[in-house]
Design a protein around this motif. Structure first.
Motif, PDB file in Angstrom:
ATOM      1  N   VAL A 169     -26.350  23.176   2.456  1.00 28.03           N
ATOM      2  CA  VAL A 169     -26.192  22.343   1.267  1.00 28.03           C
ATOM      3  C   VAL A 169     -26.827  23.040   0.068  1.00 28.03           C
ATOM      4  O   VAL A 169     -28.001  23.426   0.122  1.00 28.03           O
ATOM      5  CB  VAL A 169     -26.832  20.950   1.466  1.00 28.03           C
ATOM      6  CG1 VAL A 169     -26.635  20.096   0.224  1.00 28.03           C
ATOM      7  CG2 VAL A 169     -26.240  20.260   2.691  1.00 28.03           C
ATOM      8  N   ARG A 170     -26.054  23.185  -0.988  1.00 28.72           N
ATOM      9  CA  ARG A 170     -26.601  23.712  -2.237  1.00 28.72           C
ATOM     10  C   ARG A 170     -27.109  22.545  -3.084  1.00 28.72           C
ATOM     11  O   ARG A 170     -26.392  21.588  -3.342  1.00 28.72           O
ATOM     12  CB  ARG A 170     -25.536  24.468  -3.025  1.00 28.72           C
ATOM     13  CG  ARG A 170     -26.047  25.011  -4.380  1.00 28.72           C
ATOM     14  CD  ARG A 170     -24.971  25.660  -5.205  1.00 28.72           C
ATOM     15  NE  ARG A 170     -24.523  26.927  -4.616  1.00 28.72           N
ATOM     16  CZ  ARG A 170     -23.305  27.150  -4.165  1.00 28.72           C
ATOM     17  NH1 ARG A 170     -22.387  26.172  -4.240  1.00 28.72           N
ATOM     18  NH2 ARG A 170     -22.975  28.310  -3.650  1.00 28.72           N
ATOM     19  N   GLY A 171     -28.370  22.634  -3.480  1.00 28.33           N
ATOM     20  CA  GLY A 171     -28.944  21.598  -4.325  1.00 28.33           C
ATOM     21  C   GLY A 171     -29.368  20.347  -3.592  1.00 28.33           C
ATOM     22  O   GLY A 171     -29.438  19.283  -4.207  1.00 28.33           O
ATOM     23  N   HIS A 172     -29.659  20.464  -2.303  1.00 26.12           N
ATOM     24  CA  HIS A 172     -30.144  19.278  -1.574  1.00 26.12           C
ATOM     25  C   HIS A 172     -31.411  18.742  -2.222  1.00 26.12           C
ATOM     26  O   HIS A 172     -31.620  17.525  -2.289  1.00 26.12           O
ATOM     27  CB  HIS A 172     -30.382  19.634  -0.109  1.00 26.12           C
ATOM     28  CG  HIS A 172     -30.916  18.497   0.711  1.00 26.12           C
ATOM     29  ND1 HIS A 172     -30.184  17.370   0.993  1.00 26.12           N
ATOM     30  CD2 HIS A 172     -32.140  18.304   1.293  1.00 26.12           C
ATOM     31  CE1 HIS A 172     -30.903  16.535   1.718  1.00 26.12           C
ATOM     32  NE2 HIS A 172     -32.099  17.072   1.907  1.00 26.12           N
ATOM     33  N   ASP A 173     -32.255  19.653  -2.673  1.00 25.65           N
ATOM     34  CA  ASP A 173     -33.431  19.272  -3.447  1.00 25.65           C
ATOM     35  C   ASP A 173     -33.064  19.375  -4.925  1.00 25.65           C
ATOM     36  O   ASP A 173     -32.838  20.473  -5.437  1.00 25.65           O
ATOM     37  CB  ASP A 173     -34.600  20.203  -3.126  1.00 25.65           C
ATOM     38  CG  ASP A 173     -35.870  19.824  -3.873  1.00 25.65           C
ATOM     39  OD1 ASP A 173     -35.808  18.945  -4.753  1.00 25.65           O
ATOM     40  OD2 ASP A 173     -36.917  20.416  -3.568  1.00 25.65           O
ATOM     41  N   PRO A 174     -32.966  18.245  -5.639  1.00 29.16           N
ATOM     42  CA  PRO A 174     -32.561  18.296  -7.044  1.00 29.16           C
ATOM     43  C   PRO A 174     -33.443  19.186  -7.905  1.00 29.16           C
ATOM     44  O   PRO A 174     -33.005  19.665  -8.957  1.00 29.16           O
ATOM     45  CB  PRO A 174     -32.657  16.834  -7.486  1.00 29.16           C
ATOM     46  CG  PRO A 174     -32.481  16.042  -6.221  1.00 29.16           C
ATOM     47  CD  PRO A 174     -33.148  16.864  -5.160  1.00 29.16           C
ATOM     48  N   PRO A 193     -27.651  14.586  -1.965  1.00 29.37           N
ATOM     49  CA  PRO A 193     -27.191  14.639  -3.351  1.00 29.37           C
ATOM     50  C   PRO A 193     -26.616  16.000  -3.722  1.00 29.37           C
ATOM     51  O   PRO A 193     -26.083  16.163  -4.825  1.00 29.37           O
ATOM     52  CB  PRO A 193     -28.479  14.364  -4.139  1.00 29.37           C
ATOM     53  CG  PRO A 193     -29.568  14.912  -3.269  1.00 29.37           C
ATOM     54  CD  PRO A 193     -29.117  14.643  -1.857  1.00 29.37           C
ATOM     55  N   GLY A 194     -26.710  16.968  -2.792  1.00 30.44           N
ATOM     56  CA  GLY A 194     -26.226  18.312  -3.077  1.00 30.44           C
ATOM     57  C   GLY A 194     -24.784  18.531  -2.663  1.00 30.44           C
ATOM     58  O   GLY A 194     -24.081  17.610  -2.245  1.00 30.44           O
ATOM     59  N   GLU A 195     -24.349  19.782  -2.770  1.00 30.60           N
ATOM     60  CA  GLU A 195     -22.981  20.173  -2.417  1.00 30.60           C
ATOM     61  C   GLU A 195     -22.965  20.733  -0.996  1.00 30.60           C
ATOM     62  O   GLU A 195     -23.589  21.752  -0.709  1.00 30.60           O
ATOM     63  CB  GLU A 195     -22.477  21.243  -3.395  1.00 30.60           C
ATOM     64  CG  GLU A 195     -21.091  21.759  -3.046  1.00 30.60           C
ATOM     65  CD  GLU A 195     -20.694  22.958  -3.903  1.00 30.60           C
ATOM     66  OE1 GLU A 195     -19.553  23.458  -3.707  1.00 30.60           O
ATOM     67  OE2 GLU A 195     -21.508  23.396  -4.738  1.00 30.60           O
ATOM     68  N   VAL A 196     -22.256  20.059  -0.090  1.00 26.66           N
ATOM     69  CA  VAL A 196     -22.142  20.528   1.288  1.00 26.66           C
ATOM     70  C   VAL A 196     -21.176  21.715   1.320  1.00 26.66           C
ATOM     71  O   VAL A 196     -20.027  21.606   0.900  1.00 26.66           O
ATOM     72  CB  VAL A 196     -21.644  19.412   2.220  1.00 26.66           C
ATOM     73  CG1 VAL A 196     -21.535  19.934   3.655  1.00 26.66           C
ATOM     74  CG2 VAL A 196     -22.585  18.210   2.161  1.00 26.66           C
ATOM     75  N   LEU A 197     -21.661  22.852   1.812  1.00 25.66           N
ATOM     76  CA  LEU A 197     -20.842  24.057   1.875  1.00 25.66           C
ATOM     77  C   LEU A 197     -20.157  24.206   3.223  1.00 25.66           C
ATOM     78  O   LEU A 197     -19.004  24.641   3.298  1.00 25.66           O
ATOM     79  CB  LEU A 197     -21.707  25.286   1.585  1.00 25.66           C
ATOM     80  CG  LEU A 197     -22.470  25.278   0.247  1.00 25.66           C
ATOM     81  CD1 LEU A 197     -23.360  26.516   0.140  1.00 25.66           C
ATOM     82  CD2 LEU A 197     -21.501  25.195  -0.924  1.00 25.66           C
ATOM     83  N   SER A 198     -20.858  23.868   4.296  1.00 21.16           N
ATOM     84  CA  SER A 198     -20.290  23.969   5.635  1.00 21.16           C
ATOM     85  C   SER A 198     -21.148  23.164   6.588  1.00 21.16           C
ATOM     86  O   SER A 198     -22.299  22.832   6.284  1.00 21.16           O
ATOM     87  CB  SER A 198     -20.222  25.429   6.114  1.00 21.16           C
ATOM     88  OG  SER A 198     -21.534  25.972   6.239  1.00 21.16           O
TER      89      SER A 198
END
Length: 351
Positions: A169-174, A193-198
C-alpha cells in the motif's frame, strides 16, 4: 502457469467430461437450468447469490476465507478455524423467500448484544463452527447447514486453510504519502486510506477445496464479483489450483463490476482500473463478459478497451437499486445475468 498441476489433473476427474460442443455427458436434459459458480465474499457475493438463485437451482458459492475482523476474526484466533462470516452471509443469501427461508436467514444473521463474551457474535458463525468441530469436515458441515436452512444452492470455502491477506500500500500512513508499506489483515487492507498496489495471501500456495475446483471445472457459467476488489474478489485468483481451474474451465466467465469505488480499498478507481489490477494479478485469466451498471460507467470506450484484453464483451444494464444507494437490486441483477446466460456464447445444455 506452465501447465496443469498434478493435483488439478486429479481434481478434474471429479468433474464430468464434455463433448466438443460443450454438452455434458452427465445426463442433464435440455431445458434444465445452467450450472453456475459464483466466487467472492461479503456483501458483494451475497448480492450476486440473491440474484442468481432466482434464475437457477444449480448454484455453488465459492467463498473467500481471509476475513480476520469481528466475530469471524475472534473465532479464527481462538479456535484456529476458517473464518465463518462470509460463508454465513452466502448461506443467508441462498435462503428462499418463503417463511422458512427468511426466518432462518434472520436467525443466522442475528448478532448477540451483551456486555459479555458473546457480544457481536453472529448465531450462524457459532452454528457453523460447532458443526465443524462435531463433524471435522468443513464441507460436510456447510452442506448440513444448507439443508437445515433450505438453501437454494451450495456454499464452499475457496481454501481448506484460513488465509492472511497482505497488501502493498502506498500512503498507508498519511504522514508518509509516498512510502509503500506491507499491510497485513483483510480488515486493515479493506480500510486503508492509501493506494493498494497488490495483494497476496499467506500461505502463498494454499490448498484449494477439491469440491470448489470441481464445481468450477463443471460449470456452465462462472461469476466473479461484485465485492471488495482486493479483499474479496482477487484472493480467489491467489489460490493456485482455483486459478488453474478458472483458466482451464470450459465454462463462460462473467465479471460483475461494483457500482461505485469502495472507500479506502479502491478509492478513485474507474471501472477500467478494476480490470487493470485484476489483469496484473491473473494475466492468463480470460473473461467472456464484463457486466456493469450503465450509470456507473462514464467512459464506455475505455472500459471496452480494458475488457478486450480479457477477450470479453461489455454488457451495460441497470442493476442498481432505485434509492440511490450503491447496492444491487436483486431482480434487476437477476435479469441481467439471465440475459447474459441466454445471449452470450454457444447455446448451453439448459436451452
Amino acid at each position: 502457469m506452465t501447465g496443469r498441476t498434478p493435483r488439478l489433473s486429479r481434481l478434474r476427474r471429479l468433474a464430468p467430461s464434455r463433448d466438443e460442443d460443450g454438452a455434458r455427458r452427465s445426463g442433464r436434459r435440455r431445458g434444465t437450468a445452467p450450472k453456475v459458480v459464483a466466487l467472492g465474499g461479503g456483501q458483494g457475493l451475497s448480492a450476486s447469490l440473491t440474484a442468481l438463485r432466482r434464475i437457477t437451482g444449480d448454484l455453488t458459492a465459492v467463498v473467500t476465507v481471509a476475513d480476520d475482523g469481528g466475530s469471524s476474526g475472534r473465532l479464527r484466533e481462538e479456535l484456529g478455524v476458517l473464518p465463518p462470516g462470509d460463508l454465513r452471509k452466502a448461506l443467508a443469501a441462498l435462503c428462499g423467500d418463503d417463511d422458512w427461508g427468511q426466518t432462518w436467514a434472520r436467525v443466522i444473521q442475528h448478532r448477540f448484544q451483551s456486555e459479555g463474551d458473546l457480544h457481536g457474535h453472529a448465531v450462524g458463525n457459532l452454528l457453523i463452527v460447532a458443526l465443524w468441530e462435531q463433524l471435522g469436515d468443513p464441507v460436510q458441515a456447510l452442506d448440513l447447514v444448507g439443508r437445515l436452512l433450505g438453501a437454494q444452492g451450495r456454499v464452499l470455502p475457496m481454501s481448506a486453510v484460513p488465509l492472511e491477506l497482505q497488501a502493498l500500500v502506498r500512503g498507508h500512513d498519511p504522514a508518509r504519502p509516498e512510502d509503500v508499506d506491507t499491510v497485513r489483515g483483510q480488515a486493515t487492507v479493506a480500510l486503508t486510506p492509501g493506494e493498494v498496489l497488490s495483494v497476496q495471501v499467506v500461505p502463498g500456495d494454499p490448498p484449494a477445496v477439491p469440491e470448489a475446483v470441481a464445481a468450477v471445472l463443471d460449470a456452465d457459467w462462472v461469476v466473479l464479483g461484485p465485492g471488495s476488489w482486493f479483499s474479496s474478489v482477487i484472493p480467489h485468483l491467489l489460490v493456485p489450483e482455483l486459478l488453474d481451474a478458472l483458466v482451464e474451465t470450459k465454462a463462460r466467465r462473467v465479471l460483475s463490476l461494483n457500482l461505485a469505488p469502495q472507500p479506502g480499498e479502491t478509492e478513485g478507481f474507474s471501472p477500467q482500473r478494476h480490470l487493470e489490477v485484476l489483469a496484473r494479478h491473473a494475466p492468463k485469466l480470460a473473461l467472456d463478459v464484463v457486466l456493469a451498471d450503465e450509470a456507473a460507467v462514464p467512459d464506455r470506450e475505455s472500459l471496452a478497451d480494458a475488457a478486450k484484453r480479457f477477450g470479453a464483451a461489455v454488457e451495460l444494464a441497470p442493476v442498481a437499486r432505485q434509492d440511490g444507494s450503491p447496492k444491487h437490486d436483486p431482480e434487476l441483477l437477476a435479469a441481467a445475468y439471465d440475459r447474459i446466460f441466454r445471449m452470450h456464447g454457444r447455446i448451453g445444455p439448459w436451452r
